[in-house]
Design an enzyme around this catalytic site. Structure first.
Site, PDB file in Angstrom:
ATOM      1  N   ARG A 105       0.878  -1.186   0.000  1.00 32.46           N
ATOM      2  CA  ARG A 105       0.000   0.000   0.000  1.00 32.46           C
ATOM      3  C   ARG A 105       0.904   1.221   0.000  1.00 32.46           C
ATOM      4  NH1 ARG A 105      -5.373   1.207   3.485  1.00 32.46           N
ATOM      5  NH2 ARG A 105      -6.120  -0.161   1.838  1.00 32.46           N
ATOM      6  N   HIS A 132      -7.321   0.698  -6.447  1.00 37.26           N
ATOM      7  CA  HIS A 132      -7.519  -0.206  -5.304  1.00 37.26           C
ATOM      8  C   HIS A 132      -8.172  -1.499  -5.834  1.00 37.26           C
ATOM      9  CE1 HIS A 132      -7.758  -1.533  -1.322  1.00 37.26           C
ATOM     10  NE2 HIS A 132      -8.654  -0.713  -0.795  1.00 37.26           N
ATOM     11  N   GLN A 135     -10.103  -4.096  -3.632  1.00 43.55           N
ATOM     12  CA  GLN A 135     -11.411  -3.659  -3.155  1.00 43.55           C
ATOM     13  C   GLN A 135     -12.502  -4.002  -4.166  1.00 43.55           C
ATOM     14  OE1 GLN A 135     -12.139  -2.018  -0.104  1.00 43.55           O
ATOM     15  NE2 GLN A 135     -14.151  -2.707  -0.773  1.00 43.55           N
ATOM     16  N   ASP A 221     -17.282   6.901  -1.591  1.00 42.44           N
ATOM     17  CA  ASP A 221     -16.078   6.752  -0.775  1.00 42.44           C
ATOM     18  C   ASP A 221     -15.816   8.102  -0.111  1.00 42.44           C
ATOM     19  OD1 ASP A 221     -13.681   5.843   0.290  1.00 42.44           O
ATOM     20  OD2 ASP A 221     -12.583   5.890  -1.606  1.00 42.44           O
ATOM     21  N   CYS A 261     -16.327   1.184   0.445  1.00 41.08           N
ATOM     22  CA  CYS A 261     -15.137   0.379   0.759  1.00 41.08           C
ATOM     23  C   CYS A 261     -14.772   0.460   2.237  1.00 41.08           C
ATOM     24  CB  CYS A 261     -13.966   0.807  -0.123  1.00 41.08           C
ATOM     25  SG  CYS A 261     -13.435   2.509   0.154  1.00 41.08           S
ATOM     26  N   ARG A 289     -13.447  -9.146   1.374  1.00 41.78           N
ATOM     27  CA  ARG A 289     -12.025  -8.860   1.133  1.00 41.78           C
ATOM     28  C   ARG A 289     -11.205 -10.092   1.510  1.00 41.78           C
ATOM     29  NH1 ARG A 289     -10.110  -3.629   1.273  1.00 41.78           N
ATOM     30  NH2 ARG A 289      -8.182  -4.638   0.604  1.00 41.78           N
TER      31      ARG A 289
HETATM   32  N1  NVA Z   1     -10.044   6.376  -1.310  1.00 39.12           N
HETATM   33  C1  NVA Z   1      -9.662   5.969   0.023  1.00 39.12           C
HETATM   34  C2  NVA Z   1      -9.847   4.494   0.190  1.00 39.12           C
HETATM   35  C3  NVA Z   1      -9.497   3.957   1.546  1.00 39.12           C
HETATM   36  C4  NVA Z   1      -9.671   2.473   1.637  1.00 39.12           C
HETATM   37  C5  NVA Z   1      -8.218   6.372   0.277  1.00 39.12           C
HETATM   38  O1  NVA Z   1      -7.388   6.212  -0.625  1.00 39.12           O
HETATM   39  O2  NVA Z   1      -7.923   6.845   1.373  1.00 39.12           O
HETATM   40  N1   CP Z   2     -11.269  -0.533   2.318  1.00 39.21           N
HETATM   41  C1   CP Z   2     -10.006  -0.580   2.758  1.00 39.21           C
HETATM   42  O1   CP Z   2      -9.057  -0.821   1.998  1.00 39.21           O
HETATM   43  O2   CP Z   2      -9.883  -0.404   4.104  1.00 39.21           O
HETATM   44  P1   CP Z   2      -8.539  -0.157   4.929  1.00 39.21           P
HETATM   45  O3   CP Z   2      -8.023   1.200   4.560  1.00 39.21           O
HETATM   46  O4   CP Z   2      -8.957  -0.253   6.364  1.00 39.21           O
HETATM   47  O5   CP Z   2      -7.548  -1.232   4.559  1.00 39.21           O
END
Ligand code: NVA
Ligand code: CP
Length: 307
Positions: A105, A132, A135, A221, A261, A289
């Protein structure tokens, strides 16, 4: 040594591979629910690198790897040399000599791609600024579990054209569904950044009510994704009219599902009565997930299996 297969964006797999992954997901999930041991990844190690926070992604990969008989190791920027400037290429060389698969990540997609180019083992995108894919893998599986095939259906995306939105747009081209996108002015989809070159599968709407009308799935989101916190105050103002509320869900198809998500901000991108209401499948979505990623780990580490 044959080059590793990676999962860096949704377009990395084709429809047949997704259908295979969903079949494996169902099989793995059923066994798990019956408490039957399934350890195809015994003695295999997953390394997880987090440059941003996570609850679901960390937990689902770590628990999933253990449930498949393997081990998972957590590294973060804070407590590894990555946070002190070690080149990502060097980190990839070392980490991939000590593990069987890596999940990352991070911020720019380019960082992930540089890691993958220097990795001896498969690399999975656990979220970047652009995408992502894990997801949406879970989201489409969840849709199919509830409603059957997603082909030809309409997904309404309300809010920011972020990593999750971009991945929905890529998924639409693979599965043949339509995405109706509504973002505030200035936050529109950027086709190149989304990696979507075929605009037959999405349509943009200035008014979110027009985007949700008749939709089979409504999803949104956070207004401010990780890495964009400096824009938070401005975004809070700009996104006020893009909250998914009960009126929007009434405009959608009667059987429409609501997905998010997570983590969610009730009163911002979604009203509490929607996320906690009858259309919402967010908890099943989060649980999936785990199951979908177990199928993904199995596929990338040991290849296709017979159910
Ligand atoms: N769009 C959000 C998703 C978190 C799972 C982010 O990137 O923070
Ligand atoms: N939806 C998702 O990826 O959640 P986290 O940021 O908690 O991993």
């Amino acid at each position: 040594m044959s080059p590793s297969r990676h999962y860096l964006q949704f377009l990395d797999f084709d429809l047949q591979e997704y259908l295979y992954l969903f079949e494996r997901t169902r099989w793995i999930k059923d066994r798990f629910k019956r408490y039957e041991r399934y350890w195809p990844l015994q003695d295999r190690t997953l390394v997880m690198i987090f440059e941003k926070n996570s609850t679901r992604t960390r937990l689902s990969f770590e628990a999933g790897m253990q449930q498949l008989g393997g081990a998972a190791i957590f590294l973060s920027t804070r407590d590894s040399q990555l946070g002190r400037g070690e080149p990502v290429e060097d980190a990839a060389q070392v980490i991939s000599r000590m593990s069987d698969i890596v999940m990352i990540r991070t911020f720019e997609q380019e960082i992930l791609e540089r890691f993958a180019r220097n990795s001896r083992v498969p690399v999975i995108n656990g979220l970047t600024n652009e995408y992502h894919p894990c997801q949406i893998l879970a989201d489409i599986f969840t849709y199919i579990e509830h409603r059957g095939s997603i082909e030809g259906k309409t997904v309404a995306w309300i809010g920011d054209s972020n990593n999750v939105c971009n991945t929905w747009l890529q998924a639409a081209t693979v599965f043949g569904f339509n995405v109706h996108v509504s973002t505030p002015p200035g936050y529109e989809v950027e086709a190149e950044r989304a990696g979507v070159y075929d605009d037959r599968f999405y349509e943009s709407f200035a008014d979110p009510m027009d985007a949700v009308r008749g939709a089979d799935l409504v999803t949104t989101d956070v207004w401010t994704s990780m890495g964009f916190e400096a824009e938070n105050d401005e975004r809070l103002r700009d996104f006020q009219d893009w909250q998914v509320d009960a009126e929007m869900m009434r405009a959608a198809a009667p059987e429409a599902l609501f997905m998010h998500c997570l983590p969610a901000h009730r009163g911002e991108e979604v009203a509490a009565e929607v996320i906690d209401g009858p259309h919402s499948v967010v908890w099943e979505e989060a649980e999936n997930r785990l199951h979908t990623q177990k199928a993904l780990l199995e596929f990338l580490v040991i290849g296709k299996q017979n159910s």
